[in-house]
Write an enzyme that holds these catalytic residues in place. Structure first.
Site, short mmCIF file in Angstrom:
data_model
loop_
_atom_site.label_atom_id
_atom_site.label_comp_id
_atom_site.label_asym_id
_atom_site.label_seq_id
_atom_site.Cartn_x
_atom_site.Cartn_y
_atom_site.Cartn_z
N ASP A 28 16.92 24.83 -31.76
CA ASP A 28 17.33 25.74 -30.68
C ASP A 28 16.42 25.68 -29.46
O ASP A 28 16.50 26.54 -28.57
CB ASP A 28 17.36 27.18 -31.22
CG ASP A 28 18.54 27.44 -32.14
OD1 ASP A 28 19.69 27.30 -31.67
OD2 ASP A 28 18.32 27.76 -33.32
N GLU A 72 14.76 30.02 -22.38
CA GLU A 72 14.64 31.39 -21.88
C GLU A 72 13.99 32.32 -22.91
O GLU A 72 13.34 33.30 -22.55
CB GLU A 72 16.02 31.93 -21.52
CG GLU A 72 15.99 33.35 -21.01
CD GLU A 72 17.36 33.84 -20.62
OE1 GLU A 72 17.56 34.08 -19.44
OE2 GLU A 72 18.24 33.97 -21.50
N ASP A 73 14.17 32.00 -24.19
CA ASP A 73 13.67 32.90 -25.22
C ASP A 73 12.17 32.78 -25.47
O ASP A 73 11.60 33.61 -26.16
CB ASP A 73 14.45 32.65 -26.53
CG ASP A 73 15.91 33.02 -26.36
OD1 ASP A 73 16.18 34.05 -25.72
OD2 ASP A 73 16.78 32.27 -26.84
N ARG A 91 12.53 29.63 -34.82
CA ARG A 91 12.30 29.42 -33.39
C ARG A 91 10.90 29.84 -32.94
O ARG A 91 10.51 29.61 -31.80
CB ARG A 91 13.34 30.22 -32.58
CG ARG A 91 14.77 29.83 -32.88
CD ARG A 91 15.68 30.27 -31.77
NE ARG A 91 15.24 29.67 -30.51
CZ ARG A 91 15.69 30.03 -29.32
NH1 ARG A 91 16.59 30.98 -29.22
NH2 ARG A 91 15.25 29.45 -28.23
N ARG A 122 16.04 40.30 -32.82
CA ARG A 122 14.98 39.36 -32.44
C ARG A 122 13.79 40.02 -31.73
O ARG A 122 12.71 39.45 -31.67
CB ARG A 122 15.56 38.30 -31.50
CG ARG A 122 16.78 37.57 -32.04
CD ARG A 122 16.40 36.59 -33.12
NE ARG A 122 17.55 35.85 -33.60
CZ ARG A 122 18.01 34.73 -33.02
NH1 ARG A 122 17.43 34.26 -31.95
NH2 ARG A 122 19.05 34.11 -33.54
N HIS A 144 21.60 38.99 -27.95
CA HIS A 144 20.56 39.32 -26.98
C HIS A 144 21.15 40.23 -25.90
O HIS A 144 22.35 40.20 -25.65
CB HIS A 144 20.06 38.05 -26.28
CG HIS A 144 19.18 37.17 -27.10
ND1 HIS A 144 19.48 35.85 -27.37
CD2 HIS A 144 17.98 37.40 -27.70
CE1 HIS A 144 18.51 35.32 -28.10
NE2 HIS A 144 17.59 36.23 -28.32
N ILE A 175 26.69 27.53 -30.62
CA ILE A 175 25.53 28.09 -31.32
C ILE A 175 24.95 29.27 -30.53
O ILE A 175 23.72 29.44 -30.43
CB ILE A 175 24.46 27.01 -31.64
CG1 ILE A 175 24.08 26.20 -30.39
CG2 ILE A 175 24.95 26.07 -32.73
CD1 ILE A 175 22.88 25.28 -30.62
N CYS A 195 20.25 31.19 -21.10
CA CYS A 195 19.28 30.77 -22.13
C CYS A 195 18.73 29.38 -21.88
O CYS A 195 17.67 29.04 -22.38
CB CYS A 195 19.91 30.70 -23.52
SG CYS A 195 21.26 31.76 -23.79
C1 CIR Z 1 19.69 31.42 -31.34
O1 CIR Z 1 20.39 32.00 -32.19
O2 CIR Z 1 18.53 31.74 -31.15
C2 CIR Z 1 20.29 30.28 -30.56
N1 CIR Z 1 21.24 29.59 -31.37
C3 CIR Z 1 20.92 30.79 -29.29
C4 CIR Z 1 19.94 31.41 -28.35
C5 CIR Z 1 20.57 31.96 -27.15
N2 CIR Z 1 19.61 32.45 -26.26
C6 CIR Z 1 19.82 33.48 -25.45
O3 CIR Z 1 20.86 34.12 -25.52
N3 CIR Z 1 18.84 33.78 -24.64
#
Ligand code: CIR
Length: 257
Positions: free
Chosen positions: A62, A67-68, A87, A135, A165, A246, A252
Site C-alpha cells: 500500500d 498521504e497516510d 503499513r 487507523r 479515513h 483497494i 491518498c
Molecule cells: C489501506 O487500506 O490502507 C489502503 N489499501 C488504502 C489507503 C487509502 N488511503 C487514504 O484513504 N488516505
C-alpha cells in the site's frame, strides 16, 4: 494558499496485495495502475507543483498511498504512525525524503501507543480535522493536536462511523467549499462551510484534491465533476479505478505542501 511540492511513490507489483474492504472489485492490474499513476503525476504538474517521484517499495503493497505516512503543514511535518500493521513501516521509509524539505526542529512524530494516518487529516487553513478511525486512535489524535498547538496551529477530532479515513468522505476545496458524502453531510462541525453534497452512488468521487486553484476529480463521477465546475474551478480528470479496488482515492496518492 499555494502548494509548491508534491511527493508521490510509484506503485509496486505487490499493489495487488493491498488492503481492501471491497474484494468484489477484483485486484488492481499493475500495468494499468502505472499508466494511471503517470497521468496523475502529469495532472499535478499542470497545477504548477514540483513532483518528487519515489521508487516503488515492493515490501509494502500500500506504499503508493503516501498521504497516510505524514502530515505536512506550513509550519512543519509530522511523521505518522500508521495504524494498519502491514503499513506501519511506510512512515520510516518516507522520513528521509521529508528531511530534504524540513530541518530537525520542523519535524515531529506520532509515537506508539498513538496511531495516526494522514488520510484521516483534513487541512482547512490553519485548522486540522482528524478522523478517529480504525487507523487513527485517541492517543494519536492527542499527540497530533499537541504538536499542532506547539506550532500555533489547531486541530479537532471528528468521530467516524462508516468510512476508512476521514477524507474518504469529506474534502476541502478551499474558498469555504467542502465536498461531503454520506455521514459527513450532517456533521455539525462542517455546517459552517458551503457543503457540496455528493450523491451516494458517487461517494468515491468525494475524494477530490484542490491544487492551486484546480480541482483534480476522479474519472467516472459526473455529478461531482459538474458541481465542482459550477463552483468555478478549473478541473482535471484522472482515472484511479485500479486504486479504488483497494480503497485508495486521489488524495491518498500524494503529499502536497
Ligand atoms: C489501506 O487500506 O490502507 C489502503 N489499501 C488504502 C489507503 C487509502 N488511503 C487514504 O484513504 N488516505
Amino acid at each position: 494558499r499555494k502548494f509548491t511540492n508534491v511527493i508521490v511513490r510509484r506503485p509496486g507489483k505487490s499493489l495487488c496485495d493491498g488492503i481492501t474492504s471491497a474484494p468484489e472489485l477484483g485486484k488492481p492490474i499493475y500495468e494499468k495502475a502505472i499508466e494511471q499513476h503517470d497521468a496523475y503525476i502529469e495532472a499535478l504538474k499542470q497545477c504548477g507543483v514540483e513532483v518528487t517521484v519515489l521508487p516503488a517499495l515492493e515490501e509494502y503493497p500500500d506504499s503508493c498511498f503516501v498521504e497516510d505516512t505524514a502530515v505536512i503543514t506550513r509550519c512543519g511535518a509530522i511523521i505518522d504512525n500508521p495504524g494498519a500493521g502491514s503499513r506501519n513501516g511506510e512512515a520510516k521509509e518516507m522520513e528521509p525524503t521529508i528531511r530534504q524539505f524540513f530541518d530537525d526542529e520542523h519535524i515531529a512524530h506520532i509515537t506508539a501507543p498513538g496511531t495516526l494516518e494522514g488520510g484521516d487529516v483534513m487541512m482547512v487553513g490553519d485548522h486540522f480535522y482528524v478522523g478517529r478511525s480504525a487507523r487513527t486512535n485517541e492517543e494519536g489524535i492527542r499527540q497530533f493536536i499537541e504538536i499542532l498547538e506547539g506550532w500555533g496551529l489547531s486541530g479537532s477530532e471528528v468521530p467516524l462511523e462508516y468510512v476508512l479515513h476521514l477524507k474518504t468522505g469529506v474534502n476541502y476545496l478551499e474558498d469555504n467549499n467542502m465536498l461531503v458524502a454520506g455521514e459527513f453531510v450532517t456533521k455539525p462541525e462542517f455546517q459552517k462551510y458551503n457543503l457540496i453534497e455528493v450523491p451516494e452512488e458517487e461517494a468515491y468521487g468525494a475524494n477530490c484534491i484542490w491544487v492551486n486553484g484546480t480541482v483534480i476529480v476522479p474519472e467516472g463521477y459526473p455529478t461531482v465533476l459538474a458541481k465542482v465546475q459550477e463552483l468555478g474551478y478549473k478541473t482535471l480528470v484522472v482515472d484511479t479505478s485500479e486504486y479504488r479496488k483497494i480503497d485508495g482515492g486521489l488524495s491518498c496518492l500524494s503529499l502536497r505542501f
